[in-house]
Design an enzyme around this catalytic site. Structure first.
Site, PDB file in Angstrom:
ATOM      1  N   GLN A 155      65.794  87.226 -43.802  1.00 18.82           N
ATOM      2  CA  GLN A 155      66.977  87.355 -44.657  1.00 18.82           C
ATOM      3  C   GLN A 155      68.144  86.513 -44.129  1.00 18.82           C
ATOM      4  O   GLN A 155      68.848  85.843 -44.903  1.00 18.82           O
ATOM      5  CB  GLN A 155      67.384  88.829 -44.730  1.00 18.82           C
ATOM      6  N   THR A 161      59.552  97.672 -51.465  1.00 20.11           N
ATOM      7  CA  THR A 161      60.585  98.680 -51.682  1.00 20.11           C
ATOM      8  C   THR A 161      59.848  99.973 -51.998  1.00 20.11           C
ATOM      9  O   THR A 161      58.868  99.960 -52.741  1.00 20.11           O
ATOM     10  CB  THR A 161      61.510  98.293 -52.844  1.00 20.11           C
ATOM     11  N   THR A 198      72.384 100.444 -48.973  1.00 18.97           N
ATOM     12  CA  THR A 198      72.333 101.303 -47.793  1.00 18.97           C
ATOM     13  C   THR A 198      73.502 102.283 -47.782  1.00 18.97           C
ATOM     14  O   THR A 198      74.650 101.904 -48.012  1.00 18.97           O
ATOM     15  CB  THR A 198      72.361 100.447 -46.519  1.00 18.97           C
ATOM     16  N   GLU A 203      72.647  98.230 -38.440  1.00 14.05           N
ATOM     17  CA  GLU A 203      73.908  98.883 -38.093  1.00 14.05           C
ATOM     18  C   GLU A 203      73.783  99.710 -36.814  1.00 14.05           C
ATOM     19  O   GLU A 203      74.630  99.642 -35.926  1.00 14.05           O
ATOM     20  CB  GLU A 203      74.357  99.805 -39.218  1.00 14.05           C
ATOM     21  N   ASP A 236      69.318  95.970 -56.966  1.00 11.33           N
ATOM     22  CA  ASP A 236      69.810  96.665 -55.777  1.00 11.33           C
ATOM     23  C   ASP A 236      71.281  96.330 -55.574  1.00 11.33           C
ATOM     24  O   ASP A 236      71.675  95.155 -55.624  1.00 11.33           O
ATOM     25  CB  ASP A 236      69.003  96.260 -54.543  1.00 11.33           C
ATOM     26  N   LYS A 291      63.381  90.551 -48.541  1.00 13.38           N
ATOM     27  CA  LYS A 291      63.411  91.865 -49.158  1.00 13.38           C
ATOM     28  C   LYS A 291      62.372  92.074 -50.258  1.00 13.38           C
ATOM     29  O   LYS A 291      62.104  93.215 -50.630  1.00 13.38           O
ATOM     30  CB  LYS A 291      64.804  92.140 -49.739  1.00 13.38           C
ATOM     31  N   HIS A 318      78.922 100.815 -44.799  1.00 16.92           N
ATOM     32  CA  HIS A 318      77.836  99.876 -44.486  1.00 16.92           C
ATOM     33  C   HIS A 318      78.324  98.438 -44.545  1.00 16.92           C
ATOM     34  O   HIS A 318      78.068  97.643 -43.631  1.00 16.92           O
ATOM     35  CB  HIS A 318      76.692 100.083 -45.481  1.00 16.92           C
ATOM     36  N   ARG A 365      80.726  88.758 -38.999  1.00 22.90           N
ATOM     37  CA  ARG A 365      81.923  87.919 -39.113  1.00 22.90           C
ATOM     38  C   ARG A 365      83.038  88.297 -38.146  1.00 22.90           C
ATOM     39  O   ARG A 365      84.011  87.560 -38.019  1.00 22.90           O
ATOM     40  CB  ARG A 365      82.462  87.977 -40.555  1.00 22.90           C
ATOM     41  N   ASP A 390      64.551 100.402 -48.921  1.00 18.52           N
ATOM     42  CA  ASP A 390      64.423  98.977 -49.224  1.00 18.52           C
ATOM     43  C   ASP A 390      64.048  98.257 -47.934  1.00 18.52           C
ATOM     44  O   ASP A 390      64.908  97.775 -47.195  1.00 18.52           O
ATOM     45  CB  ASP A 390      65.738  98.439 -49.794  1.00 18.52           C
ATOM     46  N   ARG A 429      65.076  91.261 -41.390  1.00 23.72           N
ATOM     47  CA  ARG A 429      66.426  90.740 -41.154  1.00 23.72           C
ATOM     48  C   ARG A 429      66.436  89.279 -40.702  1.00 23.72           C
ATOM     49  O   ARG A 429      67.359  88.524 -41.051  1.00 23.72           O
ATOM     50  CB  ARG A 429      67.133  91.597 -40.094  1.00 23.72           C
ATOM     51  N   GLU A 461      66.127 100.721 -44.929  1.00 23.25           N
ATOM     52  CA  GLU A 461      67.452 100.956 -45.496  1.00 23.25           C
ATOM     53  C   GLU A 461      67.435 102.294 -46.223  1.00 23.25           C
ATOM     54  O   GLU A 461      66.616 102.511 -47.121  1.00 23.25           O
ATOM     55  CB  GLU A 461      67.861  99.831 -46.453  1.00 23.25           C
ATOM     56  N   GLU A 514      68.542 104.478 -48.861  1.00 21.78           N
ATOM     57  CA  GLU A 514      69.173 104.306 -50.168  1.00 21.78           C
ATOM     58  C   GLU A 514      68.747 105.433 -51.109  1.00 21.78           C
ATOM     59  O   GLU A 514      67.824 106.198 -50.826  1.00 21.78           O
ATOM     60  CB  GLU A 514      68.779 102.959 -50.800  1.00 21.78           C
TER      61      GLU A 514
END
Length: 441
Positions: free
Chosen positions: A242, A259, A352, A366, A128, A255, A135, A144, A235, A239, A201, A203
């Site tokens: 993760q 999938t 994503t 998001e 992946d 994850k 994204h 951050r 996927d 969270r 996600e 994808e």
């Protein structure tokens, strides 16, 4: 000229598409097929009736008697093109060999509701990637803060990680909420608990056709010859699991539990009319990633969410594959740059796929800005953030979501719009079930 089989203009599976897949009838035996409108064409039955002829298929057609597409994938583009042209001829309105043979037609042209779709290939390895700039930028801003959105390497290489192929499931399969280690807010010690932050996600993924010999990289300008076709992919992600586990080696249990992919593999030939430019890369990438011709596909993508008990889903996301910063060719070139060998049936996920606007964010992480802004859902409507949303009682009940709840069904869709026809991928649909009873932390 079209097919003798009637296909609605809004069908994803037009005569211009003819995507490949694997299905079974009542006997449960896997068979090779293609989708056309509301029907599945039994390619194995055509092979057994000696209807698949050609310079290559005459020698190699036994691949259509297999229970997965791996052998056919391994043959390469000349064989894929020959098979596509033979099928287009047999299915055309001007060809009577299949159209006028009532018995053969009844055994080959099957209503889609009478069959069960399966995974199209035996997926040996799954990688992946993380190549949507929008994204990555939004996630970086969430985690951050402004000014630190992208990590120093992101603009220079298609970031990726190796996933778990054993937990890849086909559309229509339900998945169970995972359990794992999380670090609650304000805590200093982790706990073992069902995830409270399950996400989807949006994808796409490509299936590899011919592979490469170990130690021999695939040149970026030859990489497209290794792409058999493309599917939708969700996927599924936890969270909170993760977030706790991903430093320093990246995602693991957050994850690897599920999938999901759509069942019909759309070929690059079917997508050729929808080729478009790819985003400009600045700063320039290193030489091994520089493409002679840089392009993408204009594929309209969307995600709908259907809470349990609802009759009509709410639209959560609208995006497009053309936003992707790195191309499939660059992903393949980078994946093999050190000598890694890809094999027929390997699956590469795009990561994503998000756009630059709030309604184009390809996951709930998001869309809710890390849980800060809940989404307001209403049947048949586009989701809005809780702070600006309005409900219409006449349309039915409203619901809010930060992350997925048990019973929610996630529906991914995608298509290219042509003049009077579509080349589409159908749906990638899955329901989230409760976490099973299990061990204590």
């Amino acid at each position: 000229m079209g097919s003798f089989i009637d296909v609605h203009p809004d069908s994803h599976f037009s005569y211009n598409n003819l995507p490949w897949g694997i299905f079974s009838k009542e006997d449960g035996i896997n068979r090779v097929g293609v989708a056309l409108g509301d029907y599945v064409i039994d390619v194995k039955a055509l092979y057994e009736a000696k209807m698949l002829s050609g310079p290559l298929l005459g020698k190699l057609g036994s691949c259509f008697a297999q229970d997965a597409l791996n052998n056919f994938m391994s043959l390469g583009r000349p064989a894929w093109l020959e098979a596509r042209e033979v099928l287009r001829r047999l299915l055309s309105s001007s060809e009577g060999a299949l159209r006028d043979d009532v018995d053969l037609r009844s055994s080959v042209v099957l209503p889609k509701d009478s069959v069960e779709v399966k995974l199209p290939a035996r997926i040996g390895d799954y990688t992946d990637f993380y190549v949507s700039k929008e994204h990555a930028t939004t996630c970086g801003a969430i985690f951050r803060g402004p000014g630190h959105e992208l990590t120093p390497n992101w603009l220079h290489l298609p970031v990726g990680y190796h996933g778990r192929s054993s937990s890849i499931v086909v559309s229509g399969t339900s998945v169970k909420r995972p359990r794992g280690q999380v670090l609650p807010a304000g805590a200093t010690q982790p706990i073992f608990t069902p995830s409270k932050a399950v996400d989807f996600e949006l994808e796409m993924a490509c299936f590899i056709g011919p592979g490469n010999t170990q130690g021999e990289p695939i040149h970026v300008d030859k990489a497209r010859d290794h792409i058999f076709g493309v599917v939708l992919m969700n996927d599924w992600s936890a969270r909170d699991i993760q977030k706790w586990e991903y430093v320093p080696l990246g995602p693991f249990n957050g994850k690897n539990w599920a999938t999901q992919i759509s069942p019909w593999v759309v070929s690059p030939e079917a997508l050729e009319p929808f080729v478009c430019g790819a985003p400009r890369q600045e700063p320039p990438v290193l030489d091994y990633l520089v493409e002679g011709t840089r392009s993408s596909w204009d594929i309209n993508l969307g995600v709908e969410l259907l809470p349990q008990g609802w009759q009509q889903p709410a639209r959560v996301t609208t995006s497009n594959f053309k936003y992707m910063y790195f191309t499939w060719a660059q992903m393949i070139a980078h994946h093999t740059a050190g000598g890694c060998n890809l094999l027929p049936g390997d699956l590469l996920g795009s990561g994503t796929i998000s756009g630059s606007l709030p309604g184009q964010r390809g996951c709930l992480l998001e869309a809710t800005w890390g849980g800060r802004d809940p989404l307001l859902l209403q049947p048949g409507q586009e989701a809005t953030t809780g702070s600006t949303g309005r409900t219409d009682e006449a349309r039915g009940p409203a619901a809010s979501r930060v992350y997925l709840e048990d019973g929610d069904t996630v529906i991914l869709s995608g298509f290219c719009q042509g003049p009077g026809y579509r080349v589409g991928f159908g749906e990638c649909r899955g329901q989230l079930l409760p976490c099973p009873a299990g061990q204590k932390g």
